[in-house]
Design a protein around this motif. Structure first.
Motif: not given
Length: 235
Positions: A76-82
């Protein structure tokens, strides 16, 4: 835009690591399956996303592993993903090194170099957390090395003392049918697990395995463990 997740009825993985509540103790097989689920999810993100894009998550940690029904684990939590396109051969770089300190790839922190290998490092930290039953920033590790569990585990692995760090709860698992102590990790499965976790937290990014490699090794561990268990019962 929003991300919608199904309800994680068993909360997140960090709720169970270091817990003193015996009712929340995860068995060795449950822990292996959680590791396999994470590896499978990472392999998908790194290789199979639509439109030939890959995703570097950048914040793999036990707090971002949700546990649903039957303890199925999901990232979960893809706030920092690229995103990283498959035809984009050059490495990505960022001046904004983000994430949680104890899970961060050393090379990434120094250079800002973004590769899928930074997720593998973080995953290696989680694998050690799963095995040791404690969070990466637990005082027992930070007091030994301010960088946390990965540095401590790597040193103990090289000194061949890492077995001393394994969570005693899984080493003392009791088979309810026979009241004998043999449900914990066998030596073969533990050896393979430790070796792949150690490779994940290699200092340099190029020395780490892929998510597919980790998945295959963890599946071997589970197969060895389950086979040993059934063989014991047949005897």
């Amino acid at each position: 835009m929003i991300l919608v997740y199904e309800h994680a009825s068993n909360r997140s993985l960090d709720n169970y690591l270091g817990s003193t509540d015996s009712s929340t103790n995860l068995t060795w097989v449950q822990r292996l399956k959680i590791g396999i689920d994470i590896a499978r999810g990472l392999n998908y993100l790194h290789t199979r996303v639509e439109d030939e894009q890959r995703i570097i998550h950048r914040d793999i940690k036990s707090g971002n592993i949700l546990l649903g029904k039957n303890w199925v684990a999901k990232i979960a939590d893809f706030g920092l993903s690229r995103f990283h396109h498959t035809n984009q051969r050059e490495s990505l770089y960022t001046e904004n090194v983000a994430g949680t300190k104890e899970y961060l790839c050393p090379e990434y922190m120094k250079t800002g170099r973004l590769k899928r290998a930074i997720d593998i490092y973080s995953f290696g930290v989680v694998l050690f957390e799963i095995l040791f039953g404690k969070l990466a920033n637990d005082p027992v590790y930070v007091s030994e090395d301010e960088n946390g569990i990965a540095y401590v585990a790597r040193r103990h692995f090289e000194e061949r003392t890492i077995h001393e760090m394994v969570d005693p709860k899984i080493m003392e698992e009791v088979d309810e049918l026979t009241s004998t102590l043999h449900k914990g990790p066998n030596q073969d499965s533990l050896k393979v697990y430790l070796e792949i976790a150690y490779r994940c937290v290699a200092i340099t990014q190029n020395d780490r395995p892929t998510a597919k490699d980790v998945l295959e090794e963890l599946e071997k561990v589970l197969s060895s463990q389950v086979s040993r268990y059934f063989l014991w019962h047949e005897v």
